[in-house]
Design an enzyme around this catalytic site. Structure first.
Site, PDB file in Angstrom:
ATOM      1  N   HIS A   1       1.369  13.931  13.742  1.00 25.08           N
ATOM      2  CA  HIS A   1       1.065  14.735  12.562  1.00 25.08           C
ATOM      3  C   HIS A   1       1.369  16.207  12.772  1.00 25.08           C
ATOM      4  CE1 HIS A   1      -0.693  10.969  11.302  1.00 25.08           C
ATOM      5  NE2 HIS A   1      -0.272  11.377  10.123  1.00 25.08           N
TER       6      HIS A   1
ATOM      7  N   ARG B   1      -1.257  13.488   1.655  1.00 27.16           N
ATOM      8  CA  ARG B   1      -2.154  13.072   2.758  1.00 27.16           C
ATOM      9  C   ARG B   1      -3.489  13.795   2.576  1.00 27.16           C
ATOM     10  NH1 ARG B   1       2.941  13.063   5.845  1.00 27.16           N
ATOM     11  NH2 ARG B   1       3.073  11.138   7.021  1.00 27.16           N
TER      12      ARG B   1
ATOM     13  N   ARG C   1      -3.121   9.653  -1.506  1.00 32.34           N
ATOM     14  CA  ARG C   1      -3.572   8.625  -0.568  1.00 32.34           C
ATOM     15  C   ARG C   1      -5.011   8.933  -0.193  1.00 32.34           C
ATOM     16  NH1 ARG C   1      -0.773   7.985   5.179  1.00 32.34           N
ATOM     17  NH2 ARG C   1      -1.827   9.938   5.658  1.00 32.34           N
TER      18      ARG C   1
ATOM     19  N   GLU D   1       1.859  -0.609   5.989  1.00 31.39           N
ATOM     20  CA  GLU D   1       2.141   0.024   7.282  1.00 31.39           C
ATOM     21  C   GLU D   1       1.602  -0.795   8.443  1.00 31.39           C
ATOM     22  OE1 GLU D   1       0.410   3.968   7.371  1.00 31.39           O
ATOM     23  OE2 GLU D   1      -1.288   3.353   6.152  1.00 31.39           O
TER      24      GLU D   1
ATOM     25  N   ASN E   1       6.136   5.071   9.602  1.00 32.50           N
ATOM     26  CA  ASN E   1       5.687   5.642  10.883  1.00 32.50           C
ATOM     27  C   ASN E   1       4.759   4.665  11.587  1.00 32.50           C
ATOM     28  OD1 ASN E   1       6.944   7.891   9.888  1.00 32.50           O
ATOM     29  ND2 ASN E   1       5.071   8.943   9.308  1.00 32.50           N
ATOM     30  N   ASP E   2       3.803   4.154  10.830  1.00 30.11           N
ATOM     31  CA  ASP E   2       2.871   3.206  11.430  1.00 30.11           C
ATOM     32  C   ASP E   2       3.461   1.807  11.502  1.00 30.11           C
ATOM     33  OD1 ASP E   2       0.573   4.627  12.269  1.00 30.11           O
ATOM     34  OD2 ASP E   2       0.103   5.016  10.175  1.00 30.11           O
TER      35      ASP E   2
ATOM     36  N   ARG F   1       3.076   5.873  18.515  1.00 34.13           N
ATOM     37  CA  ARG F   1       3.996   6.857  17.936  1.00 34.13           C
ATOM     38  C   ARG F   1       3.852   8.238  18.559  1.00 34.13           C
ATOM     39  NH1 ARG F   1       1.421   7.313  11.797  1.00 34.13           N
ATOM     40  NH2 ARG F   1       2.264   9.393  11.640  1.00 34.13           N
TER      41      ARG F   1
ATOM     42  N   CYS G   1       7.400   6.194   2.463  1.00 35.65           N
ATOM     43  CA  CYS G   1       6.944   7.579   2.656  1.00 35.65           C
ATOM     44  C   CYS G   1       6.850   7.951   4.125  1.00 35.65           C
ATOM     45  CB  CYS G   1       5.628   7.826   1.935  1.00 35.65           C
ATOM     46  SG  CYS G   1       4.291   6.780   2.521  1.00 35.65           S
TER      47      CYS G   1
HETATM   48  C1  PEP Z   1       3.204   6.304   7.783  1.00 33.84           C
HETATM   49  O1  PEP Z   1       2.479   5.703   8.565  1.00 33.84           O
HETATM   50  O2  PEP Z   1       4.441   6.101   7.698  1.00 33.84           O
HETATM   51  C2  PEP Z   1       2.658   7.322   6.895  1.00 33.84           C
HETATM   52  C3  PEP Z   1       3.397   7.872   5.956  1.00 33.84           C
HETATM   53  O3  PEP Z   1       1.367   7.706   7.088  1.00 33.84           O
HETATM   54  P1  PEP Z   1       0.901   8.684   8.264  1.00 33.84           P
HETATM   55  O4  PEP Z   1       2.138   9.256   8.906  1.00 33.84           O
HETATM   56  O5  PEP Z   1       0.048   9.739   7.667  1.00 33.84           O
HETATM   57  O6  PEP Z   1       0.154   7.755   9.165  1.00 33.84           O
HETATM   58 MG    MG Z   2       0.354   5.790   8.335  1.00 32.03          MG
END
Ligand code: PEP
Ligand code: MG
Length: 555
Positions: A189, A296, A332, A431, A454-455, A465, A502
């Site tokens: 993040h 977020r 979200r 995710e 991402n997740d 990650r 996203c």
């Molecule tokens: C993701 O997991 O791709 C996502 C957009 O959420 P975050 O990065 O906030 O976990």
């Molecule tokens: Mg996520």
């Protein structure tokens, strides 16, 4: 040269600022009575220095951020000058013969503990203030000159072992020209925030701090992850030139970014932006964002010692809804946990925070907290086009529970005659691999999906990650990921629902091609990536992309 992981585009060159977090060690000692006056004198000095620091910070923040934001430091000065604290410390030194460091810590932390135990949000915030001020005094007493972010007074490249999301959120773009961290991956993040702030960044530069002093200079390339220690003046000039050209190119692309994105054979792709705070909306509109694909909301919960109230949240969501002026905004619900930790929520220490009590899992266990957020979003929905999205859904049961709480929130508002958008759309993030695999079932209950790649990548490959050592497994282009995404798109479209992405891969033109090829309807990314993406999409043929994706999926 050091090679790290590119995390935020752009080039930067300049003096290093090493962010060192020093540890405060408190030892209890019995002092001789004749030493008491000298010991007390040290405390008075430390208080005086702390007051000077606070006054300087107050002025800086007033100038850079605003008078309102600087008020907190005025209240810190008032707390510091409260004679109750200094009288007690003096008594502990002179009557109980305690050493200055121990007495100071004891008095500040004792008062903080009393405030923390009170059942009142305002008082609990004062506890955090007392700890903060106490630590400042202790650092002066112990002669710790750790370099905190407040010490940055000229343009620098910030080098840290790691930055928390709250630290990153506080960074001043005028002073921080680049960011280098020793750990972390491109979807941590902090990296995401660096992109939002448009600060070039490279992460995962192992052991970099050992190789630097506060006098070093450094150059970084946020596209390749290359870092050059003490660059020659020619090289430094070259980096400055490249950054200037990059900014000019961005400006050029931005000018044509107001058009809607469409491939050359006429396939519309909605290009939206990811934000963390209402302040980011300006960048979304400047860069041609057609909507907000991911707000977020947890960033409203960071950097504070109590939960934001329904009114505070309502104000933030309404502001975004109004400023986006009818364009869709997906809020979200709280995704705290993982690398986003706050002390005031009951998460506790976990061995595997990314596999732990995170996001919807916490919200379903803390329904009151969840409902406050849902009420705030619903109320704000009367000011624009808001959509609600639940993060980290793993099962149908979780989704049904979340929808039930949403229904309760709606029923409450109706009975109180508080208006909201009755037709508000609800979606979920896909995710977690389980959700992708049962997306046919989940699609029946929602209006849309947004794929959190991402997740999804992290959980599919079982590769943290944040951990650069397993970064090689973190592969958005892997067939395993594309297969999961295609499955989700097929299941959603069969139910007449749309699918966005996203996660960070949505903003990368190479992966975006594959996403479009498997039928994704919306891409949501860091606002500054939008102009380039719209430009790229206009050069592409959907028919060709679909063929290429199908080919890749055959293997
Ligand atoms: C993701 O997991 O791709 C996502 C957009 O959420 P975050 O990065 O906030 O976990
Ligand atoms: Mg996520």
């Amino acid at each position: 040269m050091v090679k790290g992981i590119a995390a935020s585009p752009g080039y930067a060159v300049g003096d290093v600022f090493l962010l060192e977090e020093a540890e405060i060690v408190i030892q209890e000692e019995k002092i001789k009575p004749e030493m008491a006056d000298a010991e007390w004198e040290k405390v008075k000095q430390a208080f005086a220095h702390t007051k000077m620091d606070l006054e300087k910070t107050k002025e800086d923040v007033a100038k850079r951020v605003g008078e309102d934001e600087s008020a907190i430091f005025a209240s810190h000065i008032m707390i510091l000058e409260d004679p109750t604290l200094s009288d007690e410390i003096e008594k502990e030194i002179k009557e109980d013969n305690k050493n200055a460091v121990w007495a100071t810590n004891h008095v500040f932390m004792g008062h903080a503990a009393i405030f923390a135990a009170l059942d009142d949000d305002y008082m609990r915030e004062r506890a955090a203030d007392l700890k903060d001020i106490g630590n400042r005094v202790l650092k002066h007493l112990l002669g710790i000159h750790s370099s905190g972010l407040d010490d940055v007074t000229k343009p620098v490249i910030l080098v840290a072992n790691d930055l928390t999301p709250s630290q990153t959120a506080r960074l001043d773009k005028q002073l921080i020209k680049g960011i280098l961290t020793e750990i972390g991956g491109p979807t941590s993040h902090s990296a995401i925030l660096a992109r939002n702030l448009q600060i070039p960044a490279v992460v995962g530069c192992a052991n970099l701090m050992q190789q630097l002093t506060q006098d070093s200079t450094i150059a970084l390339d946020g596209f390749t992850g290359e870092v050059i220690l003490n660059p020659s003046s020619d090289l430094a000039e070259e980096y400055q030139k490249k950054q200037k050209e990059y900014l000019e190119r961005m400006e050029f692309l931005r000018e044509s970014a107001s058009r809607l994105a469409e491939t050359k054979d006429g396939k519309r792709i909605e290009v939206a932006a990811n934000i963390g705070k209402p302040e980011n909306v300006k960048a979304v509109l400047d860069n041609g964002g057609e909507g907000i694909g991911l707000f977020r909301s947890e960033f409203l919960f960071l950097e504070r010692s109590t939960m934001p109230s329904e009114e505070e949240q309502y104000a933030a969501y309404s502001q975004v809804a109004k400023e986006m002026d009818g364009r869709p905004v997906i809020i979200r619900t709280l995704d705290i946990g993982g690398d986003k930790q706050v002390d005031y929520l009951p998460i506790g220490h976990e061995l595997n925070p990314f596999l732990g009590f995170r996001a919807i899992r916490l919200c379903l266990a803390e329904k009151d907290l969840f409902k406050i957020q849902l009420r705030a979003i619903l109320r704000a929905s009367s000011h624009g086009k808001l959509r609600i999205m639940f993060p980290m859904i793993a099962t149908e049961a979780e989704l049904l529970q979340a929808l039930a709480v949403l229904d309760e929130a709606k029923a409450e508002l109706r009975s109180q005659n508080i208006p909201f958008d009755e037709a508000i759309e609800v979606g979920i993030m896909i995710e977690i691999p389980s959700a992708a695999l049962i997306s046919d079932i989940l699609a029946k209950h929602v209006d849309f999906f947004s794929i959190g790649s991402n997740d999804l990548i992290q959980y599919t490959f079982a590769a943290d990650r944040m951990n650069e050592k397993v970064g090689y497994l973190y592969d958005p282009g892997h067939t395993a990921i594309l297969r999961l995404i295609r499955l989700v798109v097929e299941n959603a479209h069969r139910e007449g629902k749309w699918v966005g992405v996203c996660g960070e891969m949505a903003g990368d033109p190479v992966f975006a091609k594959e996403l479009i090829g498997v039928g994704v309807d919306e891409l949501s990314m860091t606002a500054t990536l939008i102009p380039q993406m719209k430009y790229e999409i206009a050069q592409l043929s959907y028919e060709e992309l679909a063929k290429e994706a199908a080919e890749k999926l055959k293997r």
